[in-house]
Design a protein around this motif. Structure first.
Motif, PDB file in Angstrom:
ATOM      1  N   LEU A 156       0.449   3.990   2.689  1.00 59.93           N
ATOM      2  CA  LEU A 156       0.922   3.559   4.006  1.00 59.93           C
ATOM      3  C   LEU A 156       2.450   3.586   4.045  1.00 59.93           C
ATOM      4  CD1 LEU A 156       0.121   2.315   6.731  1.00 59.93           C
ATOM      5  CD2 LEU A 156       0.380   0.090   5.667  1.00 59.93           C
ATOM      6  N   ASN A 197       0.850  -1.171   0.000  1.00 52.41           N
ATOM      7  CA  ASN A 197       0.000   0.000   0.000  1.00 52.41           C
ATOM      8  C   ASN A 197       0.900   1.241   0.000  1.00 52.41           C
ATOM      9  OD1 ASN A 197      -1.444   2.192   1.027  1.00 52.41           O
ATOM     10  ND2 ASN A 197      -2.813   0.870   2.179  1.00 52.41           N
ATOM     11  N   ILE A 246       0.497  -4.767  16.607  1.00 52.85           N
ATOM     12  CA  ILE A 246      -0.349  -4.245  15.538  1.00 52.85           C
ATOM     13  C   ILE A 246      -0.712  -5.365  14.562  1.00 52.85           C
ATOM     14  CG2 ILE A 246      -0.418  -2.638  13.595  1.00 52.85           C
ATOM     15  CD1 ILE A 246       1.401  -0.819  15.246  1.00 52.85           C
ATOM     16  N   ILE A 247       0.273  -6.193  14.265  1.00 50.04           N
ATOM     17  CA  ILE A 247       0.054  -7.256  13.288  1.00 50.04           C
ATOM     18  C   ILE A 247      -1.035  -8.215  13.762  1.00 50.04           C
ATOM     19  CG2 ILE A 247       1.158  -9.281  12.230  1.00 50.04           C
ATOM     20  CD1 ILE A 247       3.765  -7.517  12.239  1.00 50.04           C
ATOM     21  N   TYR A 280       3.658   7.138   4.204  1.00 47.95           N
ATOM     22  CA  TYR A 280       3.395   7.746   5.509  1.00 47.95           C
ATOM     23  C   TYR A 280       4.367   7.223   6.569  1.00 47.95           C
ATOM     24  CZ  TYR A 280       1.272   9.305   9.743  1.00 47.95           C
ATOM     25  OH  TYR A 280       1.094   9.887  10.959  1.00 47.95           O
ATOM     26  N   LEU A 281       4.546   5.914   6.619  1.00 52.32           N
ATOM     27  CA  LEU A 281       5.419   5.325   7.643  1.00 52.32           C
ATOM     28  C   LEU A 281       6.877   5.696   7.435  1.00 52.32           C
ATOM     29  CD1 LEU A 281       3.936   1.752   8.134  1.00 52.32           C
ATOM     30  CD2 LEU A 281       3.889   3.649   9.737  1.00 52.32           C
ATOM     31  N   LYS A 315       6.554  -5.012  15.744  1.00 49.80           N
ATOM     32  CA  LYS A 315       5.206  -4.541  15.438  1.00 49.80           C
ATOM     33  C   LYS A 315       4.164  -5.621  15.721  1.00 49.80           C
ATOM     34  CE  LYS A 315       6.493  -0.470  13.961  1.00 49.80           C
ATOM     35  NZ  LYS A 315       7.930  -0.609  14.246  1.00 49.80           N
ATOM     36  N   PHE A 330       6.820  -3.103   6.967  1.00 42.01           N
ATOM     37  CA  PHE A 330       7.724  -2.863   8.093  1.00 42.01           C
ATOM     38  C   PHE A 330       9.198  -3.088   7.743  1.00 42.01           C
ATOM     39  CE2 PHE A 330       3.675  -3.616  10.481  1.00 42.01           C
ATOM     40  CZ  PHE A 330       3.496  -2.287  10.815  1.00 42.01           C
ATOM     41  N   MET A 370      -3.198  -5.973   7.651  1.00 39.22           N
ATOM     42  CA  MET A 370      -2.408  -4.971   6.950  1.00 39.22           C
ATOM     43  C   MET A 370      -1.303  -5.618   6.140  1.00 39.22           C
ATOM     44  SD  MET A 370      -0.186  -3.519  10.098  1.00 39.22           S
ATOM     45  CE  MET A 370       0.436  -2.313   8.980  1.00 39.22           C
TER      46      MET A 370
END
Lengths: 381, 255
Positions: B6, B3, B92-93, B9-10, B89, B103, B98
């Protein structure tokens, strides 16, 4: 729309994570299996809200995680149309080091929104969350309530087609609970799907069109919310009773007297205003004097009234006997109820035993909601 | 699928978080490589008296070392950060569906970003002190290949590390050793014939030699070398990605 067919999730339990790789290479099984979900099939039409109930460890969260795409089912088919947002285990996966605002961008871009899309919505999100200046702080310092408020705000304003909620509603304060419940109802009206898991039967009955009761990873019952939740509550109660019975064995190893049976003479369905009779038969092993108390409870364990032979100034009983308790013109309203009988010594110090009756239902014959009917007058001029 | 919103942004967030934050944090980012460079210079140039390519071309030791060391820093830091990127992470994962691939990608790309700045400064100084060369432009496609190679390696390690938690520690040691088996602080010509094969078993040697050809000798590298870099960078990238995609099915179960 969601269609799940024979979803099964088997966890392979390894002693340590590297055993998983070892197994892959050596082709020699090194795991124990744990079946978290077994053949779950479920079709959800647009606009339908589904409630998931069940004990801890019954598989509710696992099922929601599979719907969310985080976990992969071991086998089975899953088809979900539209975008999904999930509030799993307190507010989705926020990045703890990021501020509230950054997490909104993070989560938004995760769902495929561009920066400009999110920019247009960000003020609504912040307003709804009521986080004010906290929105600039890293979420790791948030309280659990603030966390949920942010997660809920993001999920609602991103406006997914399917919303998965795991226990999230019970965390916010009452004001936010009300606000989020209103949002969910409005969301529902627009033909979206909600899958919702909670231990609050109140919320389940309020929000859901259909309820799924999961027990040990399989569907125990599906259907009308009230029907399923009351079966579930009865099951919970029978489990409590089992625990009590075990306890009883521990506490009174040598029973000198016991309740052989407690029976509702009217059967398991009555109407408001009926005269109700229950029969309690007591057996004594030693010669002793005893009293009886009877507690009437609704199936969520709310005690309506406890009466006792000694409160009513009866002489203590002795020997084997059957005692009948009568409630003339019983004012209970529709619902499911049960009795608990207590056998006590004449000093009211020891409870020899407690015994639960089967449940009975009071059928609906008036409109008033509530527990029992109270006489009343309206004074109007 | 990856994505782009994403990732962008990250990546921006990651780079920003390194440069903003505490004033001292920023200082360390510059100071750390400078200190390492100073130590290597002292040891290899002043104590060991390494004179790279003596007789072939007249190049100060410091120019020789700086021509490739920033690319190594990018590689080393990228690999080390990527190897823990999925484990870090985990929370979150486990909760959000996602593209987990972002990452390790963010770890590798942000590390290169930080160190390539050092390299850009080096090129400017070189252009002023000596003269620029057309060959320097060719460094760019080689870096792209090196990044692809690092990404593949990063995918592989980050996904394996979920199952074998010791991988980041093991990699830390391996990377330290690998540095001395790459001709960065001394040219491969100075290495005794007996152990030279070790250098040629190390993929980073081929990258470093290509940079040295382009920057120091200002010649076009041997076409076989270019072919080799091209093939194994792309192969590593796709193999790493494939392994990652296979192993990620179990991430939420294991993390």
């Amino acid at each position: 729309m969601i269609r799940a067919k024979d979803i099964t999730k088997i966890y392979k339990m390894y002693e340590k994570p590297s055993a998983r790789l070892k197994e892959l290479i050596l082709k020699r099984p090194l795991h124990k299996e744990f079946v978290a979900l077994r053949d779950i099939s479920l079709s959800v039409v647009d606009g339908e809200t589904i409630g998931l109930i069940g004990d801890n460890g019954a598989g509710k969260s696992t099922l929601l995680k599979i719907f969310a795409g985080v976990l992969r089912p071991t086998h089975g088919e899953l088809e979900i149309q539209g975008t999904i947002a999930s509030l799993l285990e307190l507010g989705a996966g926020f990045h703890p080091e990021f501020s509230g605002i950054e997490n909104i961008y993070f989560y938004g871009s995760l769902l495929g929104f561009s920066k400009d899309d999110i920019k247009n919505k960000i003020n609504d999100i912040i307003d709804f969350s009521e986080l004010k200046d906290f929105i600039y702080m890293p979420v790791k310092i948030y309280s659990s309530g603030m966390y949920v408020r942010l997660a809920f705000s993001v999920a609602m304003i991103i406006d997914p087609d399917v919303l998965l909620i795991d226990e999230a509603l019970s965390v916010g304060d009452l004001h936010f609970q009300k606000k989020s419940t209103d949002r969910i109802l409005e969301f529902k009206k627009r033909g979206k799907n909600i899958l919702f898991c909670s231990h609050s039967m109140y919320h389940i009955n309020l929000l859901c069109d259909r309820v799924v009761w999961l027990k040990d990873g399989a569907i125990e019952k599906v259907g009308e919310p009230f029907d399923v939740t009351s079966s579930y509550e009865s099951y919970q109660r029978s489990k409590d009773e089992e625990v009590l019975r075990e306890k009883g064995k521990q506490f009174y190893p040598s029973l000198s007297a016991y309740i052989e049976n407690i029976r509702i003479i009217n059967g398991d369905e009555i109407r408001s205003g009926d005269t109700m009779r229950i029969s309690i038969s007591v057996k004594t092993i030693k010669d002793l004097e005893y009293g009886i108390a009877v507690s009437l409870r609704r199936n969520d364990h709310v005690v309506i009234l406890t009466v006792g032979s000694f409160y009513d100034n009866l002489k203590p009983f002795s020997g084997d006997r059957e005692i009948i308790l009568e409630y003339p013109n019983i004012p209970l309203l529709a619902g499911t109820y049960y009795f608990v009988a207590y056998l006590m010594d004449s000093n009211l110090v020891n409870i020899y035993q407690d015994k639960f009756s089967t449940e009975f239902r009071v059928l609906k014959n008036s409109m008033e909601p509530g527990l029992c009917y109270l006489k009343h007058n309206w004074i109007v001029d | 699928m990856l994505n782009i919103n994403l990732l962008y942004y990250l990546l921006k967030k990651e780079i920003k978080s390194l440069y903003i934050g505490s004033a001292l944090g920023m200082l360390w980012i510059i100071l750390r490589p400078l200190l390492i460079i100073a130590v290597f210079w002292l040891v290899f140039s002043e104590i060991m008296k390494v004179r790279p390519y003596a007789g072939k071309v007249n190049v100060p030791y410091i120019v020789f070392m700086l021509s490739t060391i920033f690319f190594w820093f990018g590689f080393q830091e990228g690999i080390m950060r990527a190897s823990t990127s999925v484990i870090d992470k985990g929370e979150i994962i486990k909760k959000v569906y996602m593209p987990i691939e972002v990452f390790p990608v963010v770890s590798v790309l942000s590390s290169y970003f930080n160190h390539i700045i050092g390299s850009v400064i080096f090129f400017f100084v070189m252009a002023v002190l000596y003269s620029p060369s057309v060959m320097w432009v060719l460094v760019i496609p080689v870096i792209v290949l090196q990044i692809l190679f690092s990404l593949g390696f990063g995918f592989l390690l980050s996904s394996l590390a979920v199952y074998v938690r010791d991988i980041p520690q093991i990699m830390n040691i391996i990377m330290q050793g690998l540095f001395f088996l790459t001709p960065i602080v001394y040219p491969v010509d100075n290495v005794p014939e007996k152990v030279r094969f070790l250098f040629y078993l190390n993929p980073m040697t081929y990258f470093v030699k290509t940079y040295q050809d382009l920057i120091i000798f200002r010649v076009f590298p041997h076409y076989l070398n270019i072919m080799l870099l091209f093939v194994f960078s792309i192969a590593t990238f796709f193999i790493g990605l494939k392994v990652f995609r296979k192993l990620k099915e179990g991430f939420a179960d294991v993390l």
